[in-house]
Scaffold this active site. Structure first.
Site, PDB file in Angstrom:
ATOM      1  N   HIS A   1       0.924  -1.168   0.023  1.00 28.82           N
ATOM      2  CA  HIS A   1       0.081   0.289  -0.057  1.00 28.82           C
ATOM      3  C   HIS A   1       0.843   1.273   0.154  1.00 28.82           C
ATOM      4  CE1 HIS A   1      -3.811  -2.159   1.714  1.00 28.82           C
ATOM      5  NE2 HIS A   1      -3.883  -2.174   0.284  1.00 28.82           N
TER       6      HIS A   1
ATOM      7  N   ARG B   1     -11.944   0.626 -11.577  1.00 27.24           N
ATOM      8  CA  ARG B   1     -11.957  -0.455 -10.251  1.00 27.24           C
ATOM      9  C   ARG B   1     -13.316  -0.375  -9.820  1.00 27.24           C
ATOM     10  NH1 ARG B   1      -6.788   2.282  -9.180  1.00 27.24           N
ATOM     11  NH2 ARG B   1      -5.172   0.803  -9.435  1.00 27.24           N
TER      12      ARG B   1
ATOM     13  N   ARG C   1     -13.476  -2.819 -15.379  1.00 23.23           N
ATOM     14  CA  ARG C   1     -13.208  -4.237 -14.654  1.00 23.23           C
ATOM     15  C   ARG C   1     -14.416  -4.624 -13.861  1.00 23.23           C
ATOM     16  NH1 ARG C   1      -7.945  -4.695 -10.945  1.00 23.23           N
ATOM     17  NH2 ARG C   1      -9.479  -3.575  -9.374  1.00 23.23           N
TER      18      ARG C   1
ATOM     19  N   GLU D   1      -3.502 -11.950 -15.205  1.00 23.49           N
ATOM     20  CA  GLU D   1      -3.130 -12.038 -13.506  1.00 23.49           C
ATOM     21  C   GLU D   1      -2.539 -13.353 -13.173  1.00 23.49           C
ATOM     22  OE1 GLU D   1      -5.824  -8.946 -11.324  1.00 23.49           O
ATOM     23  OE2 GLU D   1      -6.886 -10.570 -12.466  1.00 23.49           O
TER      24      GLU D   1
ATOM     25  N   ASN E   1       0.675  -6.322 -10.575  1.00 24.30           N
ATOM     26  CA  ASN E   1       0.827  -6.639  -9.168  1.00 24.30           C
ATOM     27  C   ASN E   1       0.462  -8.211  -8.961  1.00 24.30           C
ATOM     28  OD1 ASN E   1       1.066  -3.974  -9.451  1.00 24.30           O
ATOM     29  ND2 ASN E   1      -0.709  -3.591  -8.034  1.00 24.30           N
ATOM     30  N   ASP E   2      -0.611  -8.744  -9.419  1.00 25.81           N
ATOM     31  CA  ASP E   2      -0.956 -10.034  -9.117  1.00 25.81           C
ATOM     32  C   ASP E   2      -0.130 -11.021  -9.872  1.00 25.81           C
ATOM     33  OD1 ASP E   2      -2.573  -9.886  -7.032  1.00 25.81           O
ATOM     34  OD2 ASP E   2      -4.399  -9.641  -8.309  1.00 25.81           O
TER      35      ASP E   2
ATOM     36  N   ARG F   1       3.500 -10.382  -0.978  1.00 28.86           N
ATOM     37  CA  ARG F   1       4.013  -8.919  -1.501  1.00 28.86           C
ATOM     38  C   ARG F   1       4.266  -7.999  -0.115  1.00 28.86           C
ATOM     39  NH1 ARG F   1      -1.003  -5.682  -4.010  1.00 28.86           N
ATOM     40  NH2 ARG F   1      -2.032  -5.264  -1.938  1.00 28.86           N
TER      41      ARG F   1
ATOM     42  N   CYS G   1      -2.062  -2.552 -16.965  1.00 33.13           N
ATOM     43  CA  CYS G   1      -2.829  -1.696 -16.224  1.00 33.13           C
ATOM     44  C   CYS G   1      -2.323  -1.763 -14.600  1.00 33.13           C
ATOM     45  CB  CYS G   1      -4.195  -1.752 -16.049  1.00 33.13           C
ATOM     46  SG  CYS G   1      -5.050  -3.457 -15.366  1.00 33.13           S
TER      47      CYS G   1
END
Length: 564
Positions: free
Chosen positions: A198, A300, A336, A424, A447-448, A458, A495
């Site tokens: 984060h 999102r 999404r 992902e 990220n994923d 992570r 993205c």
């Protein structure tokens, strides 16, 4: 566009971490430990509270903490609002309250009960691993704030200095990171955390140079000048002042030059690359629409519903989605579908009690047992598209098989919309050419994809080097996906957070990525960097990155190719 200034801190005295936001900063270190004072805790007489009064005191303190998070969320947007809202929900969590009550009944005083209750949840979240383990930082932050209310102290956290400073901490709670003032906090350095934590995500949103997973950061002397290089991932204490100031000036001049970039996205020799925005709601969409973007690459939708206990109707969803689509009526928006589950619980959708939510029922998988959830959302998206007239693409998260992609695509096309899926899960990358036989586009969520490819939590500081999109295995999967797009003649975008890295953006374009979607703060730096290099150079950068042995070697090799 000139190249980034050379890495400033190659001396042996420098600390090394994982770079997540580029930039050079030089200022005194503000070392934050963020604990409630031992004196206040020692003065607090928990024995004066019986069980009923202790629970009431906890309820009052927890609600005050939750309201504080909610107030900050109202003033924030995008990722900052998301994490603050999630923290407010965790502070009000009934399960946490039950754990505190259980320990009160066993004879613990209120402070001990709060600590024991939080520890119970810490162990559960830690054992889950993945994204849920990241909530441990939130839990510790909530405990500190609740204890502060109980003992009569102000809530701990970052106190904004009057003069510019480099913020140094073991880790930063989302509530601290989300409310930072970039005019005062010129850089972030944390001892823990990874490139998709984060802290890193919000630092990108605020465009604050940031280095995470920096071993030894807490040994830095408070008030001593620190030079942070957010490209090289180095932190140097008490550097030569003249050298440090020159490096900062060179970085500032380059940043100022970025302001003049106004799009459209393309390389120096005219290869077009769509630069898009990531948004979460109407407010962030309106802000992004005023910038030099060609549309939205990631809306999102789940962030609209984190505070909802009941599922909104298709009509209500259409109204919410319309606020995002309307500002882009002359452009396009990629929506999404619900990426709920794991670290983004939505009360009306997600499953409780999963042993490993990151590998469980999340994203598109929620519709397997509840197909009407997806039906109502697609109906809402289609209605918003008709009302606004905005070109609308729709993609599903957490797609693992071609059959899943095909079924989703049929449902989207039946509503007159353009279907795609997110890459992902490594299986989706490996089968990208077959995915593109049934969908119209792919979007890579780095990220994923990084977390699942490297099997690394992570938030595990010791594994921060693995949760890095520059990892060779991750780059290989991105290259496979991009090549599938090139062969099929269909668009493949990125993205995830990797798209916001100007250096990595050149690599992605060189692989064949056709669009990059990012937080608004990253749009001009990425666009300007691409405008300064040719497509041939991007392809050379991609080859250099793919040939490197590790992330830092890849960064160094790409900087050499780009002339940095």
């Amino acid at each position: 566009m000139s190249a980034s200034p050379p890495a400033a801190t190659a001396r042996t005295s420098a600390l090394h971490g994982t770079p997540v936001v580029p930039g050079v900063a030089y200022a005194p270190a503000l070392v934050v430990r963020g604990e409630v004072s031992a004196e206040a805790i020692a003065r607090f007489d928990g024995s004066a509270y019986d069980e009923e009064r202790a629970l009431a005191a906890y309820d009052e303190a927890a609600e005050a903490v939750a309201e504080g998070f909610a107030r900050r969320a109202d003033k924030a947007s995008d990722a900052a609002a998301e994490v603050l809202t999630a923290s407010a929900g965790l502070a009000r969590d009934k399960g946490l309250r039950s754990a505190v009550r259980k320990h009160l009944r066993s004879g613990d005083d209120v402070l001990a009960a709060v600590h024991a209750g939080v520890e119970q949840f810490v162990q559960v979240f830690s054992s889950m691993g993945g994204l849920m383990a990241e909530r441990v930082t939130d839990l510790r932050d909530i405990e500190r704030r609740v204890v502060a209310h109980l003992v009569g102290e102000p809530e701990p956290g970052v106190q904004m200095p009057e003069e510019p400073a480099v913020l140094v901490a073991e880790d930063l709670a989302p509530s601290d990171t989300a409310t930072l003032d970039p005019a005062v906090i010129v850089a972030l350095v944390t001892e823990r955390g990874g490139p998709t934590s984060h802290t890193a995500i919000i630092a990108r949103q605020l465009a604050i140079p940031c280095v995470v997973g920096t071993a030894g950061a807490m040994s830095l002397t408070a008030g001593a000048p620190v030079l942070v290089d957010g490209v090289a991932g180095t932190v140097e204490s008490s550097p030569d002042p003249d050298t440090a100031r020159k490096l900062v000036e060179a970085d500032r001049a380059e940043r100022e030059a970025l302001v003049s970039w106004g799009g459209p996205g393309e390389t120096a020799d005219g290869t077009r690359v769509k630069i898009l925005a990531n948004v979460a709601d109407g407010e962030s969409a309106r802000g992004a629409a005023s910038g030099p973007v060609e549309g939205v690459g990631l809306f999102r939708t789940e962030l609209c519903f984190l505070n909802r206990s009941d599922e909104p109707s298709s009509e209500e969803q259409a109204s919410i989605y319309g606020e995002v689509l309307a500002p882009f009526s002359e452009r396009y928006v990629v929506v999404r579908t619900l990426d709920a589950g794991s670290d983004k619980p939505v009360a009306f959708a997600t499953h409780e009690g999963e042993e490993n939510p990151a590998l469980g029922v999340r994203g598109l998988r929620l519709s397997f047992g509840n197909p009407d959830l997806l039906v109502r959302q697609l109906d809402g998206i289609a209605a918003a598209a008709r009302t606004t007239g905005t070109e609308t693409w729709v993609m599903a998260p957490m797609v693992a098989t071609v059959a899943e992609a095909s079924e989703f695509a049929s449902a989207v096309r039946a509503r007159g919309l353009k279907p795609g899926v997110m890459v992902e899960v490594p299986s989706a990358a490996l089968l990208a050419h077959r995915m593109l036989e049934v969908v119209d586009f792919l979007s890579i969520g780095t990220n994923d994809l990084t977390q699942y490819t490297m099997a690394a939590d992570r938030m595990a500081t010791d594994l921060a080097h693995l949760t890095d999109a520059w990892q060779p295995a991750v780059l290989q999967l991105i290259a496979i996906t991009a090549e599938a797009g090139r062969q099929s003649g269909k668009p493949v975008g990125v993205c995830g957070e990797a798209a916001a890295d100007p250096l990595l953006a050149c690599v992605l374009v060189g692989m064949g990525i056709t669009s990059l979607s990012m937080a608004s703060a990253a749009v001009r730096p990425v666009g300007a960097r691409l405008a300064g290099v040719s497509m041939d150079t991007c392809e050379d950068a991609a080859e250099a990155a793919l040939s490197a042995s590790d992330p830092m070697a890849a960064r160094d090799a790409v900087r050499r190719v780009l002339g940095g």
